[in-house]
Write a protein that holds these residues in place. Structure first.
Motif, PDB file in Angstrom:
ATOM      1  N   PHE A 830       3.778 107.515  53.887  1.00 51.80           N
ATOM      2  CA  PHE A 830       4.331 107.542  52.530  1.00 51.80           C
ATOM      3  C   PHE A 830       5.848 107.520  52.620  1.00 51.80           C
ATOM      4  CE2 PHE A 830       6.013 109.962  48.893  1.00 51.80           C
ATOM      5  CZ  PHE A 830       5.498 109.211  47.843  1.00 51.80           C
ATOM      6  N   GLN A 831       6.446 106.686  51.784  1.00 45.84           N
ATOM      7  CA  GLN A 831       7.910 106.598  51.738  1.00 45.84           C
ATOM      8  C   GLN A 831       8.338 106.373  50.292  1.00 45.84           C
ATOM      9  OE1 GLN A 831       9.906 104.087  54.701  1.00 45.84           O
ATOM     10  NE2 GLN A 831      11.126 103.168  53.041  1.00 45.84           N
ATOM     11  N   TYR A 832       9.292 107.182  49.829  1.00 44.99           N
ATOM     12  CA  TYR A 832       9.725 107.054  48.431  1.00 44.99           C
ATOM     13  C   TYR A 832      11.078 107.742  48.274  1.00 44.99           C
ATOM     14  CZ  TYR A 832       9.588 107.200  43.311  1.00 44.99           C
ATOM     15  OH  TYR A 832       9.872 107.037  41.981  1.00 44.99           O
ATOM     16  N   ASP A 833      11.899 107.187  47.381  1.00 44.87           N
ATOM     17  CA  ASP A 833      13.161 107.832  47.044  1.00 44.87           C
ATOM     18  C   ASP A 833      13.402 107.699  45.545  1.00 44.87           C
ATOM     19  OD1 ASP A 833      15.306 105.578  46.408  1.00 44.87           O
ATOM     20  OD2 ASP A 833      14.120 104.851  48.111  1.00 44.87           O
ATOM     21  N   LEU A 834      14.318 108.482  45.032  1.00 38.78           N
ATOM     22  CA  LEU A 834      14.566 108.561  43.585  1.00 38.78           C
ATOM     23  C   LEU A 834      15.796 107.777  43.152  1.00 38.78           C
ATOM     24  CD1 LEU A 834      13.921 112.401  43.133  1.00 38.78           C
ATOM     25  CD2 LEU A 834      12.317 110.522  42.732  1.00 38.78           C
ATOM     26  N   SER A 835      16.259 106.851  44.004  1.00 43.61           N
ATOM     27  CA  SER A 835      17.509 106.162  43.693  1.00 43.61           C
ATOM     28  C   SER A 835      17.435 105.323  42.417  1.00 43.61           C
ATOM     29  CB  SER A 835      17.905 105.271  44.873  1.00 43.61           C
ATOM     30  OG  SER A 835      16.903 104.298  45.136  1.00 43.61           O
ATOM     31  N   SER A 836      16.265 104.863  42.032  1.00 46.49           N
ATOM     32  CA  SER A 836      16.154 104.048  40.822  1.00 46.49           C
ATOM     33  C   SER A 836      16.258 104.881  39.552  1.00 46.49           C
ATOM     34  CB  SER A 836      14.820 103.288  40.833  1.00 46.49           C
ATOM     35  OG  SER A 836      13.728 104.185  40.914  1.00 46.49           O
ATOM     36  N   PHE A 837      16.325 106.212  39.677  1.00 44.53           N
ATOM     37  CA  PHE A 837      16.425 107.091  38.505  1.00 44.53           C
ATOM     38  C   PHE A 837      17.821 107.719  38.403  1.00 44.53           C
ATOM     39  CE2 PHE A 837      11.974 107.098  39.790  1.00 44.53           C
ATOM     40  CZ  PHE A 837      11.342 106.753  38.602  1.00 44.53           C
ATOM     41  N   GLU A 838      18.819 107.009  38.874  1.00 39.96           N
ATOM     42  CA  GLU A 838      20.167 107.571  38.886  1.00 39.96           C
ATOM     43  C   GLU A 838      20.647 107.926  37.476  1.00 39.96           C
ATOM     44  OE1 GLU A 838      24.549 106.686  40.816  1.00 39.96           O
ATOM     45  OE2 GLU A 838      23.113 105.047  40.599  1.00 39.96           O
ATOM     46  N   ASP A 839      20.378 107.066  36.500  1.00 37.66           N
ATOM     47  CA  ASP A 839      20.843 107.351  35.140  1.00 37.66           C
ATOM     48  C   ASP A 839      20.196 108.601  34.573  1.00 37.66           C
ATOM     49  OD1 ASP A 839      22.395 105.125  35.286  1.00 37.66           O
ATOM     50  OD2 ASP A 839      20.981 103.812  34.223  1.00 37.66           O
ATOM     51  N   THR A 840      18.978 108.868  34.968  1.00 41.07           N
ATOM     52  CA  THR A 840      18.237 110.025  34.436  1.00 41.07           C
ATOM     53  C   THR A 840      18.510 111.296  35.228  1.00 41.07           C
ATOM     54  OG1 THR A 840      16.468 108.532  33.745  1.00 41.07           O
ATOM     55  CG2 THR A 840      15.951 110.893  33.817  1.00 41.07           C
ATOM     56  N   LEU A 841      18.496 111.179  36.564  1.00 42.96           N
ATOM     57  CA  LEU A 841      18.548 112.370  37.418  1.00 42.96           C
ATOM     58  C   LEU A 841      19.941 112.694  37.947  1.00 42.96           C
ATOM     59  CD1 LEU A 841      15.299 111.774  39.510  1.00 42.96           C
ATOM     60  CD2 LEU A 841      15.572 113.229  37.501  1.00 42.96           C
ATOM     61  N   GLY A 842      20.848 111.746  37.915  1.00 40.87           N
ATOM     62  CA  GLY A 842      22.196 112.007  38.413  1.00 40.87           C
ATOM     63  C   GLY A 842      22.198 112.306  39.898  1.00 40.87           C
ATOM     64  N   PHE A 843      22.772 113.453  40.294  1.00 39.87           N
ATOM     65  CA  PHE A 843      22.884 113.782  41.722  1.00 39.87           C
ATOM     66  C   PHE A 843      21.521 113.860  42.402  1.00 39.87           C
ATOM     67  CE2 PHE A 843      21.745 117.935  40.233  1.00 39.87           C
ATOM     68  CZ  PHE A 843      21.153 118.569  41.323  1.00 39.87           C
ATOM     69  N   ALA A 844      20.475 114.262  41.651  1.00 35.70           N
ATOM     70  CA  ALA A 844      19.141 114.429  42.241  1.00 35.70           C
ATOM     71  C   ALA A 844      18.505 113.102  42.628  1.00 35.70           C
ATOM     72  CB  ALA A 844      18.232 115.182  41.279  1.00 35.70           C
ATOM     73  N   SER A 845      19.060 111.984  42.163  1.00 36.41           N
ATOM     74  CA  SER A 845      18.490 110.687  42.511  1.00 36.41           C
ATOM     75  C   SER A 845      18.739 110.334  43.978  1.00 36.41           C
ATOM     76  CB  SER A 845      19.077 109.597  41.615  1.00 36.41           C
ATOM     77  OG  SER A 845      20.474 109.473  41.819  1.00 36.41           O
ATOM     78  N   GLY A 846      19.495 111.145  44.675  1.00 32.30           N
ATOM     79  CA  GLY A 846      19.739 110.899  46.093  1.00 32.30           C
ATOM     80  C   GLY A 846      18.639 111.392  47.009  1.00 32.30           C
ATOM     81  N   PHE A 847      17.646 112.094  46.462  1.00 32.32           N
ATOM     82  CA  PHE A 847      16.578 112.643  47.293  1.00 32.32           C
ATOM     83  C   PHE A 847      15.518 111.591  47.610  1.00 32.32           C
ATOM     84  CE2 PHE A 847      18.157 116.698  45.596  1.00 32.32           C
ATOM     85  CZ  PHE A 847      18.235 117.435  46.773  1.00 32.32           C
ATOM     86  N   GLY A 848      14.885 111.759  48.760  1.00 29.64           N
ATOM     87  CA  GLY A 848      13.771 110.906  49.156  1.00 29.64           C
ATOM     88  C   GLY A 848      12.935 111.600  50.209  1.00 29.64           C
ATOM     89  N   VAL A 849      11.778 111.008  50.471  1.00 24.12           N
ATOM     90  CA  VAL A 849      10.874 111.604  51.447  1.00 24.12           C
ATOM     91  C   VAL A 849      10.189 110.501  52.245  1.00 24.12           C
ATOM     92  CG1 VAL A 849       8.912 111.687  49.841  1.00 24.12           C
ATOM     93  CG2 VAL A 849       8.993 113.269  51.786  1.00 24.12           C
ATOM     94  N   VAL A 850       9.992 110.769  53.516  1.00 23.80           N
ATOM     95  CA  VAL A 850       9.206 109.919  54.407  1.00 23.80           C
ATOM     96  C   VAL A 850       8.211 110.831  55.115  1.00 23.80           C
ATOM     97  CG1 VAL A 850       9.227 108.338  56.361  1.00 23.80           C
ATOM     98  CG2 VAL A 850      11.142 108.351  54.760  1.00 23.80           C
ATOM     99  N   ALA A 851       6.955 110.482  55.061  1.00 22.49           N
ATOM    100  CA  ALA A 851       5.936 111.351  55.659  1.00 22.49           C
ATOM    101  C   ALA A 851       4.820 110.505  56.256  1.00 22.49           C
ATOM    102  CB  ALA A 851       5.378 112.317  54.620  1.00 22.49           C
ATOM    103  N   ASN A 852       4.182 111.032  57.283  1.00 20.92           N
ATOM    104  CA  ASN A 852       2.999 110.371  57.831  1.00 20.92           C
ATOM    105  C   ASN A 852       2.065 111.408  58.432  1.00 20.92           C
ATOM    106  OD1 ASN A 852       3.554 110.586  60.873  1.00 20.92           O
ATOM    107  ND2 ASN A 852       5.406 109.522  60.169  1.00 20.92           N
TER     108      ASN A 852
END
Length: 1004
Positions: A830-852
């Motif tokens: 699983f791989q996902y990040d919140l960069s596409s929600f910058e307008d909504t989340l602001g600083f929190a849009s920098g978070f992401g996760v990679v897991a297996n």
């Protein structure tokens, strides 16, 4: 610990550099993946930062023609981890093993039998194995990306069970702008309390000239590292039957059977690495349809070992005269469906001398393992790529070499306790020629609380003082090992790969590929050295004769876990001096020997003819592959035919000393079909399936019948088997990947393997007859009761009377498992990040996760391990059954469950990452302090489940300068190893280091 001029200069330096901008080009066929950190310039993506590297790697995996996993550097020389093995641990289905806390071994889908390449070309390692260059020998700073191929195509070179690892460097003609980058770091090792430097740099550029395009990339690195771990070992491999033991006062012991303390070993591993790497690539393209290239990768590594072992030996001599203070219940679980029951084991207590039972045991020994691995590896690649109309081809020649020297000057000191008598004295109380070079020392142990702790019992009247322990006149030299073994490996290869483009001509067949590869690989081993072991006091020089060589040993054994009970006061022959001035050290030791009563002369190191081998292997491989595409389905089908010829040269040494060279030859062919199918079910959903066959050739040392001997009467001798056949593996893969957002994926895959002729280790145990304190062994060849005769091993406690050299010891060899082992598994990523929600989340849009997560299991196989003689006695008592007991060995270093979770943040110039890795328990032959199957009751040990937390944070001070800190093993998680089954008898413990790296990257 050493301090070099280079280290002092680097750590005192400041950086003031102006460096130009960097850009990498992707293959033109790859589709760019949307990502806020990736700047698109034509067909080039400037890869900077965590988000961009993840997106670029994911894009490459999605467009691959087989099942491939990719990790790309976040910036020039900046892979996710400092160590290549630890980088690979980020990939689903990959677990690693560590040496002194540093990643050294890689298992892909539960196996170590994998192939390592650099830029698609095979490599050779420093030892006699098949896997390729050691990951310790290559600094991650010179690698741009890593690729793991789990399902091969027909073009993929054979020789891997789990996967093929390809380390890729930067290609100069992929650059769009000039590249200059520099990195300076220091690594702090907590247990060794040292800081080591790391520097790396890269330069690259391409020029469009009147005669075509020319590009060059040069990368180099210098790195030092000090890695320390503590590895206590406790052998409880002797049964004490009910009613057979009495305490020091003559009182009877407990009314039940138990296992007592047989041996104590406090090992401190310390490795100091100095690695120099250089990678250079020159590319020249006179036209769009013609390119020439030359690659060179050079690695020079010094891995110095400065380790110590403090041993309580001869403990078995008083086993029946000491009653433990407390016991624990040890449940051995089941093996192959047989319930082995439980037994009581010594948990806490003291080991007091009993002079009436044994006049010189238990004794105390101080061993210094001082040696090194000096390896120079070189790889040269020369090739051309050209096309004419629909036809294209690549012609390539390569040479890879590895030359290794293993200098060694290791010593063992026996402590002569002034508070205990010597044995076999004359009428006046003076030593005689039969007096042993050791005497009794009292010990204390505490195995409770998940810790194997032991040391001197200072409450005993026999106890030495700290001053006495550190007095040179209270030690004598027991053994000296001098060596300079050499291993030379090489592979010369040439290949031609051709492709005919048939798109729009034949319907669904898009192209046809064919090729040929020739390789000649060689491995030559020379055992050069001499070993001198002594048992008489008159042969062993007193420490006062070489006091200038003696230094106090490390006293920080409790720093890892806070233990208070440990050996902290002892003397060693100075390891720094042994390494830096071996000739002078040896001269001083020889001078001391000449002053002994018998004036012993240490032999000069010489080549051992019975350990020599020289193996040549020649292969011819031909492949054909059809690539197809129809509708949403694409893929390839083909086959690889491989012919292998082996010539193995060894020596036969006859009893009269005559040496005869013997050449053994062998030949085999394999036909390896392979199929990969990819279906783009929707724009976001990709289905993959593959089927293929491969082979795994035996390691060169496992094919040789040569033999190397050591001085220990308890250490087994390993002998190869020239009749080993290659392992064959058939693999099936299927996976479904959902690319549900930009740079995001959720994938589920399943794999199944059938493995035939797996290599398994077998123990031929030397017979131990009743008698003495530990049993008696045969001291004359040819060892009719089992094992092999070791002419230089000290007979030790396995004889009555004076100990000499020459005794039958256990024999280890490799065989093929005649049955098929079946392996299956599931991988989830699983791989996902919140960069596409910058307008909504602001600083929190920098978070992401990679897991297996990986689940795997195996079944089948027929080759078994059998309980050792002592193990049989113990398990008969615990189970109430009649032994010996057996269990299918199965797959070693194989964890059933494993997962990896990385939480990252990247925004406003701040990049942070925290990665937690966990793997389930696994069976292994890698143990502490030289333990063998004989001392682990006859079965591989089980390394308990373990997790580790690594983290890093960096910040862009300017557009050109980045500073950062990285931490490895932040929670200081230890390693536990058990005999027979997970959680059963606690046998070994590992306490690895915590390491912190800090530094700066500069680029424009």
């Amino acid at each position: 610990m050493r301090v070099t001029k280079m280290r002092c200069a680097l750590l005192a330096s400041t950086i003031a550099l102006g460096l130009p901008a960097t850009a990498f080009a992707q293959d033109a066929e790859e589709e760019p993946v949307a990502n806020p950190e990736a700047q698109v310039e034509g067909n080039a993506i400037v890869v900077t930062g965590i988000l961009s590297s993840l997106a670029s790697a994911l894009n490459e995996q999605r467009n691959a023609d087989s099942l491939v996993e990719v990790i790309q550097a976040e910036d020039i020389g900046k892979l996710p981890d400092q160590n290549l093995a630890e980088v690979l641990e980020n990939i689903p289905g990959v677990q690693i093993t560590r040496r002194a806390g540093v990643g050294s071994g890689v298992q892909i889908r539960g196996t170590n039998d994998n192939r390592t390449e650099i830029n698609g070309v095979g490599t050779v390692g420093s030892g006699t194995g098949r896997g390729g260059i050691d990951f310790e020998d290559v600094n991650a700073a010179i690698i741009a990306s890593l690729e793991v191929t789990k399902s091969p195509t027909a073009q993929t070179i054979e020789g891997s069970v789990g996967g093929t690892i390809n380390l890729r460097t930067i290609r100069p003609l992929d650059l769009t702008e000039r590249l200059v980058a520099f990195r300076v770091q220091g690594e702090y090792s907590e247990l060794s309390d040292s800081v080591s430097p790391r520097i790396s740099g890269s330069f690259g550029n391409s020029w469009d000239t009147g005669i075509g395009e020319i590009g060059i990339v040069l990368s180099g690195s210098y790195a030092e590292q000090e890695a320390t771990s503590f590895r206590p070992r406790v052998d409880r491999d002797t049964l004490v039957p009910q009613g057979s033991v009495v305490d020091s006062a003559g009182n009877p012991g407990p009314n039940f059977d138990f296992i007592g303390i047989q041996f104590l070993n406090q090992e401190l591993e310390n490795f100091e690495y100095e690695t120099i790497n250089f990678a250079g690539t020159l590319e020249y393209a006179p036209s769009n349809n013609l390119k020439f290239y030359f690659d060179t990768i050079i690695s020079d590594q010094e891995r110095r070992q400065d380790s110590s072992r403090i041993q309580a030996s001869g403990v078995s001599s008083v086993l029946f005269n000491n009653v433990p203070d407390a016991f624990e219940t040890i449940n051995y679980g089941t093996l192959d469906g047989v319930d082995l029951g439980s037994i009581q084991g010594a948990l806490t207590g003291t080991i007091a001398p009993n002079l009436a039972s044994d006049d010189d045991d238990p004794n105390l020994r101080f061993s210094s393992d001082t040696g090194a691995r000096l390896t120079t590896s070189q790889l040269y690649i020369l090739g051309t790529e050209f096309s004419a109309g629909r036809f294209s081809a690549r012609i390539e020649a390569s040479r890879t070499t590895s030359s290794t020297v293993n200098p060694n000057l290791s010593t063992t000191l026996n402590f002569i306790n002034p508070n205990a008598p010597l044995n076999r004295l004359d009428a006046n109380g003076n030593p005689t020629n039969n007096t042993s070079n050791d005497n009794a020392v009292p010990f204390r142990y505490d195995l409770s609380g998940g810790s194997l702790a032991f040391g001197i019992n200072f409450d005993s009247p026999f106890a030495p003082t700290i001053e006495q322990l550190l007095d040179p006149s209270n030690v004598v030299l027991d053994a000296v090992t001098v060596g300079r073994d050499t291993i030379d490996n090489a592979e010369n290869a040439a290949r031609i790969d051709t492709s005919l483009d048939l798109e729009d001509l034949t319907g669904f067949i898009t192209s046809v590929d064919a090729g040929y590869r020739y390789s000649k690989r060689s491995s030559t081993f020379n055992d050069i050295g001499t070993t001198s072991g002594f048992s008489r006091l008159f042969d062993s020089p007193n420490g006062s004769l070489f006091a200038d060589l003696l230094v106090p040993g490390p006293s920080n054994f409790g720093d890892a876990d806070g233990r208070t009970l440990a050996f902290r006061n002892f003397l060693l022959i100075d390891p720094d001096r042994s390494f830096s001035d071996p000739e002078g050290t040896l001269d001083a030791i020889q001078a001391a020997f000449l002053q002994t009563e018998n004036g012993v002369v240490i032999g000069e190191p010489s080549a051992s003819p019975d350990a020599f081998f020289d193996i040549d292997e020649t292969t011819h491989a031909v492949y054909g592959q059809v690539n197809f595409e129809f509708g949403v389905v694409r893929g390839n089908i083909g086959a690889r035919w491989v012919d292998t010829a082996i010539a193995s040269v060894g020596n036969t040494v006859f009893p009269d000393g005559t040496v005869t060279s013997v050449t053994t030859r062998g030949n085999y062919t394999e036909f390896l079909p392979r199929l990969n199918v990819i279906a783009d079910l929707t724009d976001d959903l990709v289905l993959r399936a593959s089927w293929g066959e491969d082979i795994n050739r035996p390691d060169f040392n496992d094919l040789s019948s040569s033999v190397s001997f050591g001085t220990s009467s308890t250490a087994p001798v390993r002998v190869g088997n020239p009749n080993l056949a290659p392992e064959t593996v058939t693999s099936y893969d299927a996976s479904l990947a959902w690319y549900f957002a930009p740079a995001a994926v959720l994938s589920v895959g399943a794999f199944y393997k059938e493995r035939t002729n797996i290599f398994v280790t077998q123990l031929d145990e030397a017979e131990v007859r009743p008698g003495g304190s530990s049993g008696l062994k045969d001291i004359t060849p040819p060892c009719e009761g089992g094992g092999i005769f070791n002419p230089i091993a000290d007979q030790g406690v396995f004889v009555t009377g004076i100990s000499e050299q020459g005794i039958c010891v256990d024999l280890l060899t490799q065989t093929n498992d005649s049955s098929t082992t079946k392996q299956k598994g599931i991988e989830v990523a699983f791989q996902y990040d919140l960069s596409s929600f910058e307008d909504t989340l602001g600083f929190a849009s920098g978070f992401g996760v990679v897991a297996n997560y990986t689940y795997q299991d195996f079944s089948g196989g027929e080759a078994v391990n059998q309980s050792s003689a002592r193990g049989t006695t113990i398990l008969e008592s615990s189970s109430g059954l009649t032994g010996p007991f057996t269990a299918v060995q199965g797959l070693l270093d194989f964890s059933k469950n494993a997962y990896n979770v990385t939480l990252f943040y990247e925004k406003y110039g701040l990049s942070a990452r925290a990665r937690y890795t966990w793997r389930d328990s696994f069976r292994t032959l890698d143990t502490a302090g030289g333990a063998s199957l004989g001392s682990t009751l006859g079965f591989p040990t089980v390394t308990g489940a373990r997790g580790q937390l690594n983290a890093s944070i960096s910040y862009d001070l300017t557009d050109y300068i980045n500073i950062g800190v990285e931490g490895v093993n932040l929670m200081k998680d230890d390693i536990e190893q058990f005999c027979v089954n997970d959680g059963a008898q606690f046998c070994f413990q590992g306490l690895p280091d915590r390491r912190i790296t800090f530094g700066a990257n500069v680029r424009f």
